[in-house]
Scaffold this motif. Structure first.
Motif, PDB file in Angstrom:
ATOM      1  N   GLU A 139      55.477  50.628  22.206  1.00 51.77           N
ATOM      2  CA  GLU A 139      56.387  50.118  21.263  1.00 51.77           C
ATOM      3  C   GLU A 139      57.702  50.680  21.627  1.00 51.77           C
ATOM      4  O   GLU A 139      57.733  51.927  21.575  1.00 51.77           O
ATOM      5  CB  GLU A 139      56.046  50.034  19.776  1.00 51.77           C
ATOM      6  N   ILE A 140      58.796  49.946  21.870  1.00 51.74           N
ATOM      7  CA  ILE A 140      59.917  50.461  22.141  1.00 51.74           C
ATOM      8  C   ILE A 140      60.976  50.271  20.785  1.00 51.74           C
ATOM      9  O   ILE A 140      61.254  49.031  20.697  1.00 51.74           O
ATOM     10  CB  ILE A 140      60.852  49.868  23.148  1.00 51.74           C
ATOM     11  N   LEU A 141      61.619  51.305  20.301  1.00 50.65           N
ATOM     12  CA  LEU A 141      62.745  50.882  19.281  1.00 50.65           C
ATOM     13  C   LEU A 141      64.150  51.293  19.832  1.00 50.65           C
ATOM     14  O   LEU A 141      64.465  52.383  20.177  1.00 50.65           O
ATOM     15  CB  LEU A 141      62.438  51.682  17.906  1.00 50.65           C
ATOM     16  N   PHE A 142      64.767  50.161  19.972  1.00 47.20           N
ATOM     17  CA  PHE A 142      66.093  50.394  20.494  1.00 47.20           C
ATOM     18  C   PHE A 142      66.964  50.703  19.420  1.00 47.20           C
ATOM     19  O   PHE A 142      66.960  50.508  18.197  1.00 47.20           O
ATOM     20  CB  PHE A 142      66.662  49.176  21.131  1.00 47.20           C
ATOM     21  N   LYS A 143      68.168  51.261  19.768  1.00 43.26           N
ATOM     22  CA  LYS A 143      69.091  51.826  18.878  1.00 43.26           C
ATOM     23  C   LYS A 143      69.733  50.829  18.175  1.00 43.26           C
ATOM     24  O   LYS A 143      70.240  51.015  16.962  1.00 43.26           O
ATOM     25  CB  LYS A 143      70.218  52.858  19.472  1.00 43.26           C
ATOM     26  N   LEU A 172      67.888  54.766  28.898  1.00 43.43           N
ATOM     27  CA  LEU A 172      67.300  55.962  27.759  1.00 43.43           C
ATOM     28  C   LEU A 172      68.035  56.106  26.663  1.00 43.43           C
ATOM     29  O   LEU A 172      67.908  56.234  25.478  1.00 43.43           O
ATOM     30  CB  LEU A 172      66.796  57.399  28.430  1.00 43.43           C
ATOM     31  N   CYS A 173      69.483  56.182  27.035  1.00 40.05           N
ATOM     32  CA  CYS A 173      70.495  56.106  26.197  1.00 40.05           C
ATOM     33  C   CYS A 173      70.475  55.082  25.026  1.00 40.05           C
ATOM     34  O   CYS A 173      71.027  55.141  23.969  1.00 40.05           O
ATOM     35  CB  CYS A 173      71.853  56.416  26.699  1.00 40.05           C
ATOM     36  N   ASN A 174      69.891  54.101  25.264  1.00 39.34           N
ATOM     37  CA  ASN A 174      69.790  52.750  24.299  1.00 39.34           C
ATOM     38  C   ASN A 174      68.467  52.782  23.539  1.00 39.34           C
ATOM     39  O   ASN A 174      68.345  51.874  22.662  1.00 39.34           O
ATOM     40  CB  ASN A 174      69.756  51.460  24.954  1.00 39.34           C
ATOM     41  N   ILE A 175      67.682  53.845  23.628  1.00 38.94           N
ATOM     42  CA  ILE A 175      66.355  53.688  23.070  1.00 38.94           C
ATOM     43  C   ILE A 175      66.477  55.053  22.049  1.00 38.94           C
ATOM     44  O   ILE A 175      66.569  55.838  22.385  1.00 38.94           O
ATOM     45  CB  ILE A 175      65.219  53.917  24.106  1.00 38.94           C
ATOM     46  N   HIS A 176      65.751  54.719  21.009  1.00 39.32           N
ATOM     47  CA  HIS A 176      65.551  55.478  19.850  1.00 39.32           C
ATOM     48  C   HIS A 176      64.356  56.319  19.856  1.00 39.32           C
ATOM     49  O   HIS A 176      64.287  57.456  19.850  1.00 39.32           O
ATOM     50  CB  HIS A 176      65.831  54.971  18.406  1.00 39.32           C
ATOM     51  N   ARG A 177      63.200  55.444  20.025  1.00 38.19           N
ATOM     52  CA  ARG A 177      61.872  56.008  20.002  1.00 38.19           C
ATOM     53  C   ARG A 177      60.881  55.030  20.913  1.00 38.19           C
ATOM     54  O   ARG A 177      60.870  53.715  20.891  1.00 38.19           O
ATOM     55  CB  ARG A 177      61.401  55.755  18.688  1.00 38.19           C
ATOM     56  N   SER A 224      68.653  47.707  17.273  1.00 36.12           N
ATOM     57  CA  SER A 224      67.798  46.624  16.846  1.00 36.12           C
ATOM     58  C   SER A 224      66.731  47.449  15.592  1.00 36.12           C
ATOM     59  O   SER A 224      66.318  48.619  15.872  1.00 36.12           O
ATOM     60  CB  SER A 224      66.770  46.255  17.925  1.00 36.12           C
ATOM     61  N   PRO A 225      66.438  46.619  14.700  1.00 37.27           N
ATOM     62  CA  PRO A 225      65.729  47.050  13.705  1.00 37.27           C
ATOM     63  C   PRO A 225      64.113  46.881  13.934  1.00 37.27           C
ATOM     64  O   PRO A 225      63.376  47.478  13.208  1.00 37.27           O
ATOM     65  CB  PRO A 225      66.140  46.478  12.322  1.00 37.27           C
ATOM     66  N   GLU A 226      63.654  46.021  14.954  1.00 35.60           N
ATOM     67  CA  GLU A 226      62.315  45.793  15.210  1.00 35.60           C
ATOM     68  C   GLU A 226      61.911  46.327  16.667  1.00 35.60           C
ATOM     69  O   GLU A 226      62.591  46.589  17.407  1.00 35.60           O
ATOM     70  CB  GLU A 226      62.334  44.361  15.387  1.00 35.60           C
ATOM     71  N   TYR A 227      60.728  46.719  16.705  1.00 35.12           N
ATOM     72  CA  TYR A 227      60.221  47.185  17.737  1.00 35.12           C
ATOM     73  C   TYR A 227      59.949  46.106  18.906  1.00 35.12           C
ATOM     74  O   TYR A 227      59.599  44.870  18.521  1.00 35.12           O
ATOM     75  CB  TYR A 227      58.920  48.059  17.565  1.00 35.12           C
ATOM     76  N   PHE A 228      59.781  46.394  20.049  1.00 37.73           N
ATOM     77  CA  PHE A 228      59.694  45.557  21.249  1.00 37.73           C
ATOM     78  C   PHE A 228      58.356  46.110  21.800  1.00 37.73           C
ATOM     79  O   PHE A 228      58.162  47.348  22.047  1.00 37.73           O
ATOM     80  CB  PHE A 228      60.767  45.740  22.086  1.00 37.73           C
ATOM     81  N   ALA A 229      57.417  45.323  21.970  1.00 35.36           N
ATOM     82  CA  ALA A 229      56.001  45.560  22.467  1.00 35.36           C
ATOM     83  C   ALA A 229      55.773  45.518  23.836  1.00 35.36           C
ATOM     84  O   ALA A 229      56.500  44.504  24.484  1.00 35.36           O
ATOM     85  CB  ALA A 229      54.890  44.681  21.880  1.00 35.36           C
ATOM     86  N   VAL A 230      55.494  46.420  24.573  1.00 40.31           N
ATOM     87  CA  VAL A 230      55.069  46.337  26.094  1.00 40.31           C
ATOM     88  C   VAL A 230      53.400  46.717  26.127  1.00 40.31           C
ATOM     89  O   VAL A 230      52.944  47.746  25.718  1.00 40.31           O
ATOM     90  CB  VAL A 230      55.574  47.294  26.791  1.00 40.31           C
ATOM     91  N   LYS A 231      52.695  45.570  26.640  1.00 37.09           N
ATOM     92  CA  LYS A 231      51.237  45.833  26.557  1.00 37.09           C
ATOM     93  C   LYS A 231      50.726  45.930  28.077  1.00 37.09           C
ATOM     94  O   LYS A 231      51.214  45.604  29.006  1.00 37.09           O
ATOM     95  CB  LYS A 231      50.554  44.308  26.179  1.00 37.09           C
ATOM     96  N   ASN A 232      49.695  46.750  28.216  1.00 35.42           N
ATOM     97  CA  ASN A 232      48.996  47.177  29.419  1.00 35.42           C
ATOM     98  C   ASN A 232      49.866  47.506  30.420  1.00 35.42           C
ATOM     99  O   ASN A 232      50.005  47.069  31.536  1.00 35.42           O
ATOM    100  CB  ASN A 232      48.235  45.840  29.740  1.00 35.42           C
TER     101      ASN A 232
END
Length: 66
Positions: free
Chosen positions: A15-19, A57-62, A21-29
């Protein structure tokens, strides 16, 4: 096979949390790699290659790994 080689073949869900966006983006398998200022997700459909996504990476919080 040794343990390092076994780990290199493992795929995970992320799960990626962008700086900006308040929602996680899912990446599966997928496998995750970092290269300089970018993170790469190589996605698979079962064991067959599906697609590759690159994000700065600079756009990703977690990033969470499951």
């Amino acid at each position: 096979m040794n343990e390092a080689v076994d780990k290199s073949y493992r795929k995970s869900d992320f799960e990626i949390l962008f700086k900006d966006s308040p929602e996680y983006f899912a990446v599966k398998n997928a496998k995750m790699y970092t290269e300089g200022p970018l993170v790469c997700f190589v996605c698979f459909d079962d064991d067959k290659y599906k697609e590759t996504h690159w994000y700065p990476l600079c756009n990703i919080h977690r990033i969470k790994k499951y």
